[in-house]
Motif scaffolding. Sequence first.
Motif, PDB file in Angstrom:
ATOM      1  N   ARG A  65       2.920   2.962  -3.992  1.00  0.00           N
ATOM      2  CA  ARG A  65       2.139   2.233  -2.989  1.00  0.00           C
ATOM      3  C   ARG A  65       0.790   1.799  -3.569  1.00  0.00           C
ATOM      4  NH1 ARG A  65       2.297   5.126   2.931  1.00  0.00           N
ATOM      5  NH2 ARG A  65       4.393   6.080   2.848  1.00  0.00           N
ATOM      6  N   ASN A  66       0.288   0.644  -3.107  1.00  0.00           N
ATOM      7  CA  ASN A  66      -1.094   0.309  -3.433  1.00  0.00           C
ATOM      8  C   ASN A  66      -2.014   0.994  -2.427  1.00  0.00           C
ATOM      9  OD1 ASN A  66      -0.252  -1.421  -1.367  1.00  0.00           O
ATOM     10  ND2 ASN A  66      -1.479  -3.143  -2.071  1.00  0.00           N
ATOM     11  N   MET A  67      -3.297   1.084  -2.751  1.00  0.00           N
ATOM     12  CA  MET A  67      -4.221   1.892  -1.965  1.00  0.00           C
ATOM     13  C   MET A  67      -4.267   1.525  -0.479  1.00  0.00           C
ATOM     14  SD  MET A  67      -5.476   4.238  -3.969  1.00  0.00           S
ATOM     15  CE  MET A  67      -7.062   4.789  -3.338  1.00  0.00           C
ATOM     16  N   PRO A  68      -4.235   0.235  -0.117  1.00  0.00           N
ATOM     17  CA  PRO A  68      -4.370  -0.096   1.310  1.00  0.00           C
ATOM     18  C   PRO A  68      -3.281   0.462   2.210  1.00  0.00           C
ATOM     19  CG  PRO A  68      -4.800  -2.034  -0.038  1.00  0.00           C
ATOM     20  CD  PRO A  68      -4.254  -0.984  -0.947  1.00  0.00           C
ATOM     21  N   ILE A  69      -2.115   0.798   1.670  1.00  0.00           N
ATOM     22  CA  ILE A  69      -1.050   1.283   2.549  1.00  0.00           C
ATOM     23  C   ILE A  69      -0.785   2.786   2.390  1.00  0.00           C
ATOM     24  CG2 ILE A  69       0.068  -0.962   2.819  1.00  0.00           C
ATOM     25  CD1 ILE A  69       2.260   0.089   0.907  1.00  0.00           C
ATOM     26  N   GLU A 124      -3.923   7.226   6.552  1.00  0.00           N
ATOM     27  CA  GLU A 124      -4.867   8.314   6.767  1.00  0.00           C
ATOM     28  C   GLU A 124      -4.153   9.633   7.041  1.00  0.00           C
ATOM     29  OE1 GLU A 124      -8.223   8.661   6.423  1.00  0.00           O
ATOM     30  OE2 GLU A 124      -7.936   6.738   5.405  1.00  0.00           O
ATOM     31  N   SER A 134      -2.059   5.361  -7.845  1.00  0.00           N
ATOM     32  CA  SER A 134      -1.386   4.400  -6.984  1.00  0.00           C
ATOM     33  C   SER A 134      -0.835   3.245  -7.806  1.00  0.00           C
ATOM     34  CB  SER A 134      -2.341   3.881  -5.908  1.00  0.00           C
ATOM     35  OG  SER A 134      -3.418   3.171  -6.488  1.00  0.00           O
ATOM     36  N   SER A 135      -0.091   2.366  -7.135  1.00  0.00           N
ATOM     37  CA  SER A 135       0.491   1.180  -7.778  1.00  0.00           C
ATOM     38  C   SER A 135       1.255   1.537  -9.048  1.00  0.00           C
ATOM     39  CB  SER A 135      -0.601   0.140  -8.060  1.00  0.00           C
ATOM     40  OG  SER A 135      -1.169  -0.319  -6.851  1.00  0.00           O
ATOM     41  N   GLU A 178       1.346  -7.078  -4.516  1.00  0.00           N
ATOM     42  CA  GLU A 178       0.466  -5.996  -4.082  1.00  0.00           C
ATOM     43  C   GLU A 178      -0.828  -6.037  -4.884  1.00  0.00           C
ATOM     44  OE1 GLU A 178       2.603  -2.298  -4.211  1.00  0.00           O
ATOM     45  OE2 GLU A 178       4.284  -3.077  -3.036  1.00  0.00           O
ATOM     46  N   ARG A 227      -5.505  -5.449  -4.527  1.00  0.00           N
ATOM     47  CA  ARG A 227      -6.486  -4.465  -4.056  1.00  0.00           C
ATOM     48  C   ARG A 227      -6.646  -4.482  -2.538  1.00  0.00           C
ATOM     49  NH1 ARG A 227      -9.875  -6.051  -8.847  1.00  0.00           N
ATOM     50  NH2 ARG A 227      -9.843  -4.244 -10.236  1.00  0.00           N
ATOM     51  N   LYS A 228      -6.331  -5.614  -1.918  1.00  0.00           N
ATOM     52  CA  LYS A 228      -6.622  -5.772  -0.495  1.00  0.00           C
ATOM     53  C   LYS A 228      -5.419  -5.561   0.409  1.00  0.00           C
ATOM     54  CE  LYS A 228     -10.284  -9.091  -1.553  1.00  0.00           C
ATOM     55  NZ  LYS A 228     -10.730 -10.498  -1.448  1.00  0.00           N
ATOM     56  N   GLY A 229      -4.218  -5.782  -0.105  1.00  0.00           N
ATOM     57  CA  GLY A 229      -3.062  -5.650   0.763  1.00  0.00           C
ATOM     58  C   GLY A 229      -1.768  -6.070   0.109  1.00  0.00           C
TER      59      GLY A 229
END
Length: 277
Positions: free
Chosen positions: A45-49, A52, A64-65, A104, A106-108
Amino acid sequence: MDRKLIFLDIDGTLVASMAKPSRLTREAVQSARRKGHRLFLCTGRNMPIIGEDIRQIGFDGIISSAGAHVEVGEKVLYDSLLTEETVQECLDVFHSNGIFCRIEDRKGIYTDHQMEALLRDAEADPANSELIRMQKEIEAGIVIHPYDQYPGEGAYKLCFTSTSLEAVEQARPCLEDRFSFVVHPYGDSNRCFNGEIIPKGVDKGKAMELVCRYYGMELSDTVAFGDSMNDSGMIRCAGTGIAMGNACQELKGMADQVCGSVEEDGLYYEFEKLGLL
């Protein structure tokens, strides 16, 4: 047991199909940290997904990624984006072969419209946690942007989905000199083939090496848990590489041992068996 660096994939390992972490999973991570071990997410997964609900369990860092981004606490150890020129070259190769893409950054996440439609109708192999996760993202309403909103500032990786395995094999020679192709498990009757391309030199195992150097520890001091072939780098590199019971057969063949499935809280019981709690 001496103090360990423990690396955990998310989908199919820490959680099942975008589900919430179970009580025993949370307890395993928190108990192991209290005992002095350091724990890291190690995900495609990339960081945005990374939700929490997962972050709040408490980890010492995140890979990530698929290894393209590495951070320990607030410190970024590694961050490697594909150039936009390379991203567009990859898109051209895939699109010319009728393959749908997911970008994918940095933002989404940004995806071809046809890819979402194909995912909705796909019958996922039970061992294909990546396809199941993407389907669950759609069901959960996680924001996935259309391709025309992609800002064009480079990306960590591209995922692909095709109705034809032959199309994937036609695309492979154009990119495999620079990328590792990962095709996720599929059944004999499957009409949806998905995977990802990861730049050569970037993988979860190399990211683990960076974390080891940061702490002045050896790879022999590491334990890694995963379930799919984008976990192969970390399973091979780890001092102890453990495949989940729900993992694909190829990964199980690489692992030092196989634990229970994610649905059976295999993570917790393997932590207990290894004396990590």
